[in-house]
Design an enzyme around this catalytic site. Structure first.
Site, short mmCIF file in Angstrom:
data_model
loop_
_atom_site.label_atom_id
_atom_site.label_comp_id
_atom_site.label_asym_id
_atom_site.label_seq_id
_atom_site.Cartn_x
_atom_site.Cartn_y
_atom_site.Cartn_z
N CYS A 123 2.03 2.77 2.57
CA CYS A 123 3.28 2.96 3.35
C CYS A 123 3.84 1.56 3.58
O CYS A 123 4.51 1.10 4.51
CB CYS A 123 2.64 3.35 4.90
SG CYS A 123 1.83 4.95 4.70
N GLU B 115 2.99 -1.37 4.55
CA GLU B 115 2.80 -2.47 5.52
C GLU B 115 1.64 -3.35 5.25
O GLU B 115 1.62 -4.40 5.79
CB GLU B 115 2.40 -2.00 6.88
CG GLU B 115 1.26 -1.28 7.08
CD GLU B 115 0.84 -0.02 6.51
OE1 GLU B 115 -0.17 0.58 6.82
OE2 GLU B 115 1.77 0.43 5.59
N ASN C 204 0.96 -1.10 0.12
CA ASN C 204 -0.02 0.06 0.04
C ASN C 204 0.87 1.38 -0.19
O ASN C 204 1.97 1.30 -0.34
CB ASN C 204 -0.79 0.08 1.13
CG ASN C 204 -0.14 0.01 2.46
OD1 ASN C 204 1.08 -0.45 2.68
ND2 ASN C 204 -0.67 0.85 3.54
#
Length: 945
Positions: free
Chosen positions: A564, A566, A562
């Site tokens: 970020c 994670e 995604n």
């Protein structure tokens, strides 16, 4: 006849007569120089300047002598006039101006305090200072009320906070016609500017900001003893007003508001620090026409109520959720905080999509991005399917322009549609390493070249198969393909990918693949690391461990992460993956020097229930998002405050003890989270695609490390020991199944950690004293644990503050700080990145998704980058996030005498956020021109929000 200087008489403002004191003149002039040079009070001045100050003072004394020898002496104001003239006569015009301003301010302060009539002060005309109330009426400024407010905010902190000093600064800001809001703001700023001196001022600023919030929400500022009563009495009015204004959902009215109001604990507002309460004021508290209608406890209860709407015992669950939130034990992610309990409850954090090689679907993906971003979702797009430049287009018999022009459209759409007007839209595009456009993809964030083929606002990430890194290690060649000719590679991973990829290479040699190119794998790897260092992008993420260890390998493929890095969920043309995030405050679960497992179990169990509720309450902007989320029901429970927990334990991040704690704490969270999801499955049923999953096959995250090693045929260098008995968890899952396909993911938590006042996510301490920028402004941050420790050892004083400032928030070159403290309080650039990777690897074995792992290098080189990322891969990490190097913006040194502390160490010198480099074959870095990566405190960066 002139008298001797010790006989000269000076008339004070209250008509007292005293003798002349040349030292006072020198001090006044020295303070004027300090003010002009922006030096701290009492800070030593260099010898030459002190000689000049003495000369100015002597010239003033020469002029004072004849006047002071008169029978009535000389007026103090006349002496100050002579000081101004003496400064100007020697060419110190700017210092003279500062001195004049100082005189005027103090004249006003004395007048407002009623010491003397203002008309007597330096010929300034008499003025009555009025405050303008909300109804437009004017009343005289009452400094007693201002002092009372400051004294209340400093309650219990009087040994540190001088209320009269704060009042004096507030009075300096007062002017005729000032509003009440501006007086409150002046009080807050007076406290805020002193936070660096002592964390006590942070508490004062927070309390003063809370007064502003109470005044807006209640129309008054209740005192501590009435705060509970006012909260209870006004709660129903808040709900009704919010519903009428369209800010709150009608369903909230159906709950027992009296019961919920009585459950609130307004005294918990005292947990906030200034930056946290300012953040929720600016961005989270609901408002009507700019007036906040929520207090912090209303805010927490609103979120809790919104998440309990579909529960059977709604009030009891809302109170349970409120307890977790308001005690700072767990915090939901920003979209949930924004929208829970509102008419548009878009509560999810992340959306992941795969773009098909079809023009209609490409622009549908762009449209979906806009819809998802509108309601505060971060985006991850997989673009590997889209054919490469110069590939054949059957419909038009033409040649494709490749994936790059479409990414430019995605970039511009993200800028055009911000997240509900609250923060910038943000998207990350992923591309696999074998795609023929990969080299142009690496250049997307450069400032040079054709701007039509650059994306300055969009994030990018490499989706790297294991085979590529094996080729890098073997110094072998790598083949680039167009996905329209090798379409199944996109959905393959592990050994199946390797076998098919090598088959396509043979087909290319035989002439059965038309579009391909061969390059040394090491050259492409160097270019990846070069661009990462130059621009901060593309990030390094690993396809195979993300898929091989995925619980949902039976139901699809993980094509990207995604925004970020994670979240690792399956995507397809018909499913947009959704994740619902929240984080446990690990620092809040340390008791008596160890992890409080009972409290952690309660928090995690509550958190999993809250996150699962999001799925059924959520507003889904697209049908593909709804389909995916209801089929798989993924959640992402993470942590924040890892560094705070280490501080509470007295552990350095750069230690085996920290690695062991990362292992222990993540194992416990995983244990309780998986147990909670299994119990929810018993209560509510399994998620629809459970059958065939790794959970169903008896494989927990810890078991899949061995699976990765088998697929890789390369060791995964991570300790696999357990400290808990996992048999009960395995039995619960075997009996009930799982409610959620995915349970654990560690997000950046930049803003929610700010709200509750802990270090973000799994990050080390950035600096021990620094200025943080976000959308609310710039705020001085000082490590409270460090200050408390220095106080305990008798080391916290103005000199220590100056030294920490000079060394940019680092302790390592301050000799009087004991070695044990210096080794314990390391900043992010002082920690060897191997420790960050070791801690992350220990966590990763317990996590079914990934971690937002930033890596820090103080003095990067090509060799260091190569070794660091290969270490992360060999340890079994699934993704990495930002590469951080030292930023040009350092702690403000305008109040520091830079000649007092010697030369800074090489790594600490001011430098760009990321020197632009090329990575040579020998692994060295050389300067080049180009963009800089995102600063760690960039207020426009998604990770910093």
């Amino acid at each position: 006849m002139l008298l001797a200087p010790h006989e000269w008489l000076v008339r004070k403002r209250d008509a007292r007569v005293t003798t002349f004191d040349l030292g006072r003149i020198q001090n006044a002039i020295a303070n004027a120089f300090r003010a002009e040079l922006r030096l701290a009070d009492g800070q030593p001045l260099d010898t030459d300047l002190m000689h000049e100050i003495a000369a100015v003072a002597q010239s003033v004394a020469d002029d004072v002598g004849p006047l002071a020898s008169q029978p009535n002496g000389v007026d103090v104001e006349r002496i100050q006039d002579l000081v101004e003239m003496g400064l100007m006569s020697r060419g110190h015009y700017r210092v003279a101006r500062t001195y004049i301003i100082y005189r005027a301010e103090h004249a006003k302060i004395r007048a407002l305090r009623s010491d003397v009539p203002l008309a007597d002060e330096a010929n300034i005309p008499t003025t009555t200072v009025h405050v303008v109330l909300e109804d437009g009426s004017r009343v005289p400024f009452d400094q007693r009320r201002a002092r009372k407010r400051l004294a209340e905010a400093a309650r219990g902190l009087e040994d540190v906070v001088n209320v009269d000093e704060l009042l004096e600064e507030v009075i300096r800001s007062v002017f005729d016609g000032i509003s009440v809001d501006e007086i409150y703001r002046a009080q807050i700023l007076a406290s805020r500017s002193r936070i660096e001196r002592d964390p006590a001022f942070d508490i004062v600023a927070s309390r003063l900001t809370l007064n502003v919030i109470y005044r807006e929400a209640f129309g008054e500022t209740p005192d501590a003893k009435n705060l509970q009563r006012v909260h209870e009495n006004q709660f129903e009015h808040y709900i009704i007003d919010g519903i009428r204004a369209g800010r709150l959902s009608n369903e909230l009215r159906e709950l027992n508001l009296t019961k919920l109001a009585a459950a609130m604990k307004p005294e918990r507002d005292g947990q906030f620090r200034y930056l946290g309460v300012q953040a929720i004021y600016d961005r989270y508290l609901l408002h009507i026409d700019g007036r906040r209608i929520e207090t912090p406890q209303y805010f927490w209860m609103r979120v809790a109520m919104g998440l309990a709407l579909k529960e059977d015992a709604r009030e009891e669950r809302a109170i349970q959720f409120y307890e977790a939130l308001s005690t700072f034990s767990f915090t939901s992610a920003t979209p949930t905080l924004f929208n829970s309990g509102t008419p548009h409850p878009q509560l999810s954090s992340c959306y992941l999509s795969t773009v098909s090689d079809d023009l209609a679907h490409i622009f549908k993906a762009v449209s979906d991005n806009a819809l998802l971003s509108k309601w505060a979702g971060g985006l991850g797009n997989d673009w590997t399917n889209v054919r490469a430049t110069n590939s054949h287009i059957k419909g038009t018999n033409g040649r494709s322009q490749g994936v790059i022009p479409f990414l430019k459209v995605v970039n511009d759409a993200a800028v055009a549609v911000n997240q509900g007007g609250k923060r910038k839209g943000a998207v990350c595009s992923y591309l696999e390493t074998w795609h023929l456009d990969i080299e142009e993809f690496l250049d997307l964030r450069k400032n040079t070249g054709d701007d039509r083929r650059r994306t300055h606002d969009m994030h990018t990430a490499n989706w790297i198969p294991d085979l590529f890194l094996k080729r890098v290690k073997q110094n072998a060649e790598w083949t680039l393909f167009s996905p329209d000719e090798v379409s199944d590679l996109h959905d393959l991973f592990g050994r199946a990918f390797e076998e098919r990829y090598e088959e396509y290479e043979r087909m290319a040699d035989a002439g059965d693949v038309q579009l391909f190119r061969r390059i040394p794998a090491a050259d492409l790897w160097r270019k990846m690391l070069t661009r990462l260092f130059e621009t901060g992008h593309p990030w390094i993420t690993f396809k195979d461990p993300s898929n091989i260890r995925s619980p949902q390998d039976h139901a699809g493929v993980v094509h990207s992460s995604n925004l970020c890095t994670e979240i690792l969920l399956n995507t397809s043309e018909t499913e947009t993956a959704v994740c619902n995030l929240g984080s446990v405050n690990l620092g809040n679960h340390i008791k008596d020097g160890k992890l409080d497992l009972e409290k952690l179990k309660t928090t995690v169990s509550t958190a999993v229930r809250m996150l699962d509720n999001v799925i059924d309450i959520n507003y889904y902007p697209t049908p593909e998002a709804r389909t995916s989320n209801l089929r798989h029901r993924p959640i992402g429970l993470g942590i924040m405050g890892f560094q705070d927990a280490l501080h509470a334990l007295g552990i350095s991040y750069a230690s085996e003890a920290a690695v062991a704690f990362a292992d222990e704490s993540m194992e416990a969270i995983s244990y309780y989270a998986l147990s909670a999801s299994a119990q929810l499955a018993a209560e509510r049923g399994q998620y629809p695609t459970y059958v065939g999953s790794k959970w169903d096959r008896g494989l927990l995250p810890i078991d899949t490390v061995d699976v990765l090693e088998q697929e890789r045929r390369d060791p995964v260098l991570v300790d696999r020991n357990c400290s808990l008995d996992w048999q009960p968890v395995r039995e619960a899952i075997a009996r009930h199944g799982m409610r959620n396909s995915n349970v654990l993911a560690i997000a950046p938590t930049a803003t929610i950690s700010t709200i509750i006042g802990v270090t973000q996510s799994i990050e080390p301490e950035y600096k021990l004293l620094y200025v943080k920028s976000n959308l609310s402004g710039e705020f001085t941050q000082v490590n409270e644990v460090l200050v408390a420790e220095l106080k305990r050892r008798g080391l916290w004083d103005a000199q220590m503050l100056e030294e920490i400032k000079y060394y940019d928030g680092s302790l390592q070159n301050i000799g009087r700080i004991p070695v044990d403290l210096r080794s314990r309080f390391l900043t992010s650039f002082e920690i060897d990145p191997k420790w960050l990777i070791e801690c992350a690897a220990r966590r990763q074995k317990w996590i079914d998704q990934g971690q937002s792992l930033n890596l820090y290098l103080a003095e990067p080189s090509g060799r260091k980058l190569h070794d660091m990322y290969l270490l992360a891969w060999s340890k079994g990490l699934k993704t990495t996030y930002y590469l951080r190097t030292l930023a040009a913006t350092q702690v403000e040194k305008s109040t520091v005498d830079v000649n007092r502390f010697g030369i800074q160490p090489k790594w600490m010198k001011n430098r760009s956020a990321s020197s632009d480099v090329e990575v040579r074959r020998e692994g060295e870095l050389t300067a080049d021109t180009g963009p800089k990566q995102c600063l760690i405190t960039d207020p426009t960066c998604e990770a910093c929000q």
